[in-house]
Every structure is written in C-alpha cells, then in structure tokens.
Scaffold this active site. Structure first.
Site, PDB file in Angstrom:
ATOM      1  N   ARG A   5      39.076  83.166  41.298  1.00 41.94           N
ATOM      2  CA  ARG A   5      37.484  82.711  41.475  1.00 41.94           C
ATOM      3  C   ARG A   5      36.962  82.453  42.690  1.00 41.94           C
ATOM      4  O   ARG A   5      38.101  81.321  43.883  1.00 41.94           O
ATOM      5  CB  ARG A   5      36.998  81.944  40.955  1.00 41.94           C
ATOM      6  CG  ARG A   5      37.310  81.761  38.891  1.00 41.94           C
ATOM      7  CD  ARG A   5      36.906  80.573  38.307  1.00 41.94           C
ATOM      8  NE  ARG A   5      35.075  80.919  38.233  1.00 41.94           N
ATOM      9  CZ  ARG A   5      34.998  79.965  37.335  1.00 41.94           C
ATOM     10  NH1 ARG A   5      35.580  78.951  36.281  1.00 41.94           N
ATOM     11  NH2 ARG A   5      32.764  79.753  37.563  1.00 41.94           N
ATOM     12  N   ARG A  53      32.558  87.847  32.296  1.00 42.12           N
ATOM     13  CA  ARG A  53      32.573  87.060  30.998  1.00 42.12           C
ATOM     14  C   ARG A  53      31.626  88.064  30.612  1.00 42.12           C
ATOM     15  O   ARG A  53      30.858  88.949  29.525  1.00 42.12           O
ATOM     16  CB  ARG A  53      31.661  86.261  31.013  1.00 42.12           C
ATOM     17  CG  ARG A  53      32.097  84.795  30.810  1.00 42.12           C
ATOM     18  CD  ARG A  53      31.251  83.478  30.653  1.00 42.12           C
ATOM     19  NE  ARG A  53      32.427  82.612  30.325  1.00 42.12           N
ATOM     20  CZ  ARG A  53      32.003  81.115  31.495  1.00 42.12           C
ATOM     21  NH1 ARG A  53      30.428  81.342  31.692  1.00 42.12           N
ATOM     22  NH2 ARG A  53      32.791  80.423  30.549  1.00 42.12           N
ATOM     23  N   GLY A  74      36.083  75.032  38.590  1.00 40.55           N
ATOM     24  CA  GLY A  74      35.231  75.390  39.032  1.00 40.55           C
ATOM     25  C   GLY A  74      34.514  75.215  39.602  1.00 40.55           C
ATOM     26  O   GLY A  74      33.906  74.597  40.771  1.00 40.55           O
ATOM     27  N   LYS A  78      32.761  84.240  36.175  1.00 38.53           N
ATOM     28  CA  LYS A  78      32.878  82.853  35.358  1.00 38.53           C
ATOM     29  C   LYS A  78      34.897  82.622  35.543  1.00 38.53           C
ATOM     30  O   LYS A  78      35.209  83.817  35.631  1.00 38.53           O
ATOM     31  CB  LYS A  78      32.457  83.270  34.432  1.00 38.53           C
ATOM     32  CG  LYS A  78      30.576  82.927  34.603  1.00 38.53           C
ATOM     33  CD  LYS A  78      29.927  80.809  35.617  1.00 38.53           C
ATOM     34  CE  LYS A  78      28.799  81.541  35.761  1.00 38.53           C
ATOM     35  NZ  LYS A  78      28.072  80.879  37.151  1.00 38.53           N
ATOM     36  N   GLN A 121      26.199  74.785  41.320  1.00 39.06           N
ATOM     37  CA  GLN A 121      27.634  74.777  42.801  1.00 39.06           C
ATOM     38  C   GLN A 121      27.425  74.950  43.618  1.00 39.06           C
ATOM     39  O   GLN A 121      27.611  73.907  44.554  1.00 39.06           O
ATOM     40  CB  GLN A 121      28.948  76.020  41.690  1.00 39.06           C
ATOM     41  CG  GLN A 121      28.565  75.582  40.342  1.00 39.06           C
ATOM     42  CD  GLN A 121      29.902  75.908  39.861  1.00 39.06           C
ATOM     43  OE1 GLN A 121      30.676  76.814  40.591  1.00 39.06           O
ATOM     44  NE2 GLN A 121      30.584  76.068  38.450  1.00 39.06           N
ATOM     45  N   SER A 162      22.492  79.220  42.347  1.00 38.47           N
ATOM     46  CA  SER A 162      23.678  79.223  42.028  1.00 38.47           C
ATOM     47  C   SER A 162      24.172  77.218  42.247  1.00 38.47           C
ATOM     48  O   SER A 162      23.740  76.697  43.116  1.00 38.47           O
ATOM     49  CB  SER A 162      25.311  79.515  42.494  1.00 38.47           C
ATOM     50  OG  SER A 162      25.927  78.037  43.018  1.00 38.47           O
ATOM     51  N   ASP A 164      25.740  79.608  31.647  1.00 37.44           N
ATOM     52  CA  ASP A 164      26.533  80.005  30.324  1.00 37.44           C
ATOM     53  C   ASP A 164      26.674  80.572  28.729  1.00 37.44           C
ATOM     54  O   ASP A 164      27.450  80.370  28.546  1.00 37.44           O
ATOM     55  CB  ASP A 164      26.881  78.561  30.904  1.00 37.44           C
ATOM     56  CG  ASP A 164      27.693  77.686  31.075  1.00 37.44           C
ATOM     57  OD1 ASP A 164      28.021  78.475  32.574  1.00 37.44           O
ATOM     58  OD2 ASP A 164      27.501  76.885  32.703  1.00 37.44           O
ATOM     59  N   ARG A 223      30.080  65.079  38.434  1.00 38.19           N
ATOM     60  CA  ARG A 223      29.164  65.169  39.279  1.00 38.19           C
ATOM     61  C   ARG A 223      28.689  63.147  39.044  1.00 38.19           C
ATOM     62  O   ARG A 223      28.994  62.793  40.163  1.00 38.19           O
ATOM     63  CB  ARG A 223      27.759  65.634  39.783  1.00 38.19           C
ATOM     64  CG  ARG A 223      27.194  66.734  39.601  1.00 38.19           C
ATOM     65  CD  ARG A 223      26.562  67.830  38.738  1.00 38.19           C
ATOM     66  NE  ARG A 223      26.453  68.670  39.337  1.00 38.19           N
ATOM     67  CZ  ARG A 223      26.792  69.644  38.879  1.00 38.19           C
ATOM     68  NH1 ARG A 223      27.486  69.987  37.800  1.00 38.19           N
ATOM     69  NH2 ARG A 223      25.933  71.270  39.381  1.00 38.19           N
ATOM     70  N   SER A 245      28.577  69.471  33.356  1.00 38.75           N
ATOM     71  CA  SER A 245      28.162  68.973  34.628  1.00 38.75           C
ATOM     72  C   SER A 245      27.839  67.463  35.033  1.00 38.75           C
ATOM     73  O   SER A 245      28.024  67.433  36.249  1.00 38.75           O
ATOM     74  CB  SER A 245      27.172  70.245  34.235  1.00 38.75           C
ATOM     75  OG  SER A 245      27.177  70.937  34.216  1.00 38.75           O
TER      76      SER A 245
HETATM   77  C1  S3P Z   1      27.708  74.941  37.018  1.00 36.89           C
HETATM   78  C2  S3P Z   1      26.804  75.867  37.417  1.00 36.89           C
HETATM   79  C3  S3P Z   1      27.272  77.138  37.062  1.00 36.89           C
HETATM   80  C4  S3P Z   1      27.996  77.233  35.221  1.00 36.89           C
HETATM   81  C5  S3P Z   1      29.105  76.086  35.424  1.00 36.89           C
HETATM   82  C6  S3P Z   1      28.307  75.031  35.646  1.00 36.89           C
HETATM   83  C7  S3P Z   1      27.654  72.997  37.576  1.00 36.89           C
HETATM   84  O1  S3P Z   1      27.507  77.367  37.979  1.00 36.89           O
HETATM   85  O2  S3P Z   1      28.570  78.445  35.362  1.00 36.89           O
HETATM   86  O3  S3P Z   1      29.980  76.306  34.164  1.00 36.89           O
HETATM   87  O4  S3P Z   1      28.323  72.538  37.097  1.00 36.89           O
HETATM   88  O5  S3P Z   1      27.068  73.124  38.901  1.00 36.89           O
HETATM   89  P1  S3P Z   1      27.166  78.919  39.361  1.00 36.89           P
HETATM   90  O6  S3P Z   1      26.982  77.764  40.508  1.00 36.89           O
HETATM   91  O7  S3P Z   1      28.039  79.283  39.874  1.00 36.89           O
HETATM   92  O8  S3P Z   1      26.335  79.787  38.629  1.00 36.89           O
END
Ligand code: S3P
Length: 434
Positions: free
Chosen positions: A123, A351, A94, A347, A169, A167, A320, A26, A22
């Site tokens: 997705r 999952r 993702g 996911k 993300q 979320s 996760d 970023r 993550s």
């Molecule tokens: C992530 C946020 C999570 C996580 C993913 C990584 C991120 O997803 O499951 O593996 O780096 O922001 P969601 O934001 O869809 O919950």
C-alpha cells in the site's frame, strides 16, 4: 479458514454496531499526544485498533485496556514521542500507517521505522511522504513509496496543501503534523471526506476551522482532552443493512450506528436504490465543525431495489461500502454503476478486482472499469466460492452474499473479518437464528 454461509430465511432481531475503527484509531492517537490520561470508551477491540495501541506503547504511552471496553491512554505529550526499539508494526492498519507519521514527523531529532503485514507492504505511503517532506521531514520509503519506511522528525514548517485525492487519511496526517509545526497549516480537499479528525481536534481544544473545502489547524503546545466516546461503526453496520436489504422479508434493527454525514454515503445510496432504512441521519454540517459524533438506531427492511449511478463526489463518503453497492446491484433491477473510485485499487486488496471477480464467481453480471464497476441486476446470485484475498470487507461482503444467494457461499479467508469486526459471524447468526 473457509466458512460457508447458507441461504437464510428472513433476518430478524436487533444488534449493536461494533465500535468505529476510524474514530478508535484517532482517539487513541490524540490521547497519546496528550500528557494526561485520556479515557476512550467503547474502543474497538479488533486487530487494526490493537495494532494502534501496541504502536503507541512502543512510543512510550501507557495503555490500560479495561474489561468493559474502555481504554485509558496516558501519553507523553505532543512533542515527546519516544523512539521505538526496532520498527513499529502497524499490522494490516492502513489508517495507522498514514496517520501516525504526521505526529512522528514533528518529533525533532528522532527517527522511527514503520512496517506491517504483506498487504500493508503493497500500500502506497508516498501520498503522506510528499506533504510531510514539504513540511521539512525526511522520509525513506521502500522503492520510494512503500513500507517499510523511516521517518526522521524535525521542527516542521506549516504548509498549505491541496490534496490530490480525497483521502481522509492524508488530510488527517497533515492536520496532525500541523499541530506541532511552526504556524497555521491548511489542507484543501477535492471533495468532502470523513471529518472525525477535525471533530476530535476541536474536542481537544485545538484551533481548527473549515471554510468550504479548506481545513485549517493552528499549532499548539498541548491538547486538552479527558475522554472520548467512540460511536458504533457505520461501515460495519453497513453489512447488516445490506443483508436486510437483500434477504427477502427481513426486518432488523442496528443500534448505536455513527451517523456523521461524512460516513453515511452508503445509506443514502441504498435508500436511493429503494432499501428502507429509517434512522436520524446527520444533515451536512457546513463549515461548523461539531465536536460530537451523532449516533442513531437504524431500522432496515427489505424492499425492491433499482440500479443507481454513484459518481466521484459521492465516492469518499461511501468508500469502504462500495463492495456492498455492487452486491445490492446484483439484486436490483437495471444497472448499477460506480465511477471515480480508482482508490479502491489501493485498499487492503485491489477491491475493484476482488469485488468483480468475487461476485462474478457467484453468478453476477459485473464488469470492472479503470475506476469502478458496472453491475447488471439479475434478480439474485447463484452462490459459489469467494476468495476474501485477506481483505476483511470482501470477506464480510461474501458472507452477506451467501445468506441472500440461492446455493450458499463459501468464503475463503473469513478470519480477515477480525481486522475490523471480530464479532461479525456471531452478530450475523443472531439475526439468522430464529
Ligand atoms: C479511513 C479513510 C479511508 C478509508 C479507510 C479509513 C480513515 O481511506 O478507506 O478505511 O480512517 O481515515 P482513504 O483516506 O485512503 O480514502
């Protein structure tokens, strides 16, 4: 690729957690938004984060990958992402697919198409399309909600956005879009989720504030960032923690684990179940957004486990690692229940189905629910074959199950681990080989 994981004796030894996925995504993205070189140390070299570097190159960034694990990104500036030749390939990532559009939507007059592998094409992206369209961008997605999708950048309007799901993300996408919007952008989360974007934005001298569940970012002209160090990945470390918790008489050390409170939900759940995990975990940080990502060494030992209930508010902090909660549940006394985790269905694979069918095939007593699962501990697992369904986390969970099982586990599709943890099998065998 089928890989067999035989029952192992106790696990012993020390390993270093691989760099955080993550934070790597970023850090590279923010670096590309800056027009000066940014050095990212301990960048994760795995399939997902390589997709990010390739995407940034396609957008005009110069990216150098150094032997020792550092990456230097020289970007084009906040409002200067170049149009790519053809579509941008996000691979299996993702996080890249959901964060990058936040930046691209603010590139007035330019158009970008994002696409990825077969799993990415299943997705949903409507969760980021909705807020970005409210900010003024125009986005065309396949069937209204899937990749490939095309983003037409505009001068964005700032919005106040209530996230319908917790979320990180989506939160991050809106915050990144807010950087080049016309004022102050606010995101309200229903429950806390990982806050790496907020921390990095602060480190880049952006005005970003938290007030309870609300995060506010003020637009700016440029970022100020020279270097970022990526901590070890708590989600990858969690596989080793789970292994030491369930393989009898284990005692291991995992070094350099990122212990940001928003990422250590699994460690709290495992500790509640009785696992012995000793480390300096971060306390909740309240409204102050730190710029640093704390790290700690974790000492893990096997201990008797008891079932537990994981409720919705805890889910985003362990999202996760929930497959590992199910695995621990198989070895625990009593019932382990996870609720409020319907997000697991979208996911890298479904999952809930993957974990339930996978573990049941190894002898577990586990039932799926709409938004989670319930496991009844039977003191262990027989073993058998587990299909990773192309999902890196299911593959690694299957491997750990194998070490702790009575007859071993054959994981179908073990190569998926390379998405986040290419050295996984090597690290695991270092703990096993004695
Ligand atoms: C992530 C946020 C999570 C996580 C993913 C990584 C991120 O997803 O499951 O593996 O780096 O922001 P969601 O934001 O869809 O919950």
């Amino acid at each position: 690729m089928n890989t067999r994981f035989e029952p192992s004796g106790r696990l012993r030894g020390e390993i270093t957690a691989p760099p955080d996925k993550s934070v790597s995504h970023r850090a590279a993205l923010l670096a590309a938004m800056h027009d000066q070189p940014v050095r990212v140390t301990n960048y994760l070299r795995a399939a997902d984060t390589t997709s990010t570097l390739d995407a940034l190159r396609a957008l005009g960034a110069l990216v150098e990958v150094h032997e020792e694990g550092d990456v230097v990104v020289r970007g084009s500036g906040l409002r200067e992402a170049r149009e790519a030749d053809g579509s941008i390939d996000v691979g299996n990532a993702g996080t890249l697919m959901r964060l990058l559009p936040g930046w691209l939507a603010s590139q007035a007059g330019r158009t970008y198409t994002l696409d990825g592998d077969a799993s990415i094409r299943r997705r949903p992206v409507d969760r980021v399309v909705e807020p970005l369209e409210r900010m003024g961008a125009r986005i065309e997605a396949t069937d209204g909600r899937y990749p490939p999708f095309t983003v037409h950048g505009v001068r964005l309007r700032s919005i106040a956005y209530d996230l319908p799901v917790a979320s990180a993300q989506v939160k991050s996408c809106v915050l990144l879009a807010g950087l080049a919007a016309d004022g102050v952008t606010t995101v309200t989360e229903p429950a806390p989720s990982r806050d790496h974007t907020e921390r990095l934005l602060r480190a880049a001298a952006v005005s970003v504030h938290r007030d309870g569940r609300q995060v506010t970012v003020t637009n700016c002209d440029e970022l100020e960032l020279e270097s970022v160090r990526v901590p070890g990945d708590a989600s990858s470390a969690a596989f080793m923690v789970a292994a030491a918790a369930i393989v009898p008489r284990s005692k291991i050390v995992v070094r350099d684990v990122g212990v940001n409170w928003t990422r250590t939900g699994f460690l709290r759940i495992a500790a509640r179940m009785g696992a012995v995990v000793v480390g300096e975990l971060e306390e909740p940080v309240g409204d102050d957004i730190p710029t640093a990502e704390p790290v700690s060494e974790l000492d893990v030992r096997t201990a008797p486990l008891a079932g537990t209930v994981v409720e919705a508010d805890e889910v985003p902090l362990a999202i996760d690692e929930l497959p590992l909660v199910a695995l621990l549940g198989c070895f625990a006394e009593g019932e382990t229940v996870v609720r409020g985790a319907a997000e697991l269905r979208v996911k890298e694979s479904d999952r809930i189905a993957g974990v339930v069918e996978g573990l049941r095939g190894l002898g577990a007593s586990i039932e799926a629910t709409d938004d989670g699962f319930a496991v009844t501990g039977t003191g262990g697992l027989r073993g058998g074959t587990l299909d990773a369904r192309g999902d890196h986390r299911l593959a690694m969970a299957g491997a750990i199950a194998g070490l702790a099982s009575r007859e071993g586990v054959e994981v179908v599709g073990m190569e998926a681990a390379a998405v986040s943890y290419p050295r996984f099998t090597e690290d695991l065998s270092r703990l096993v080989a004695r």
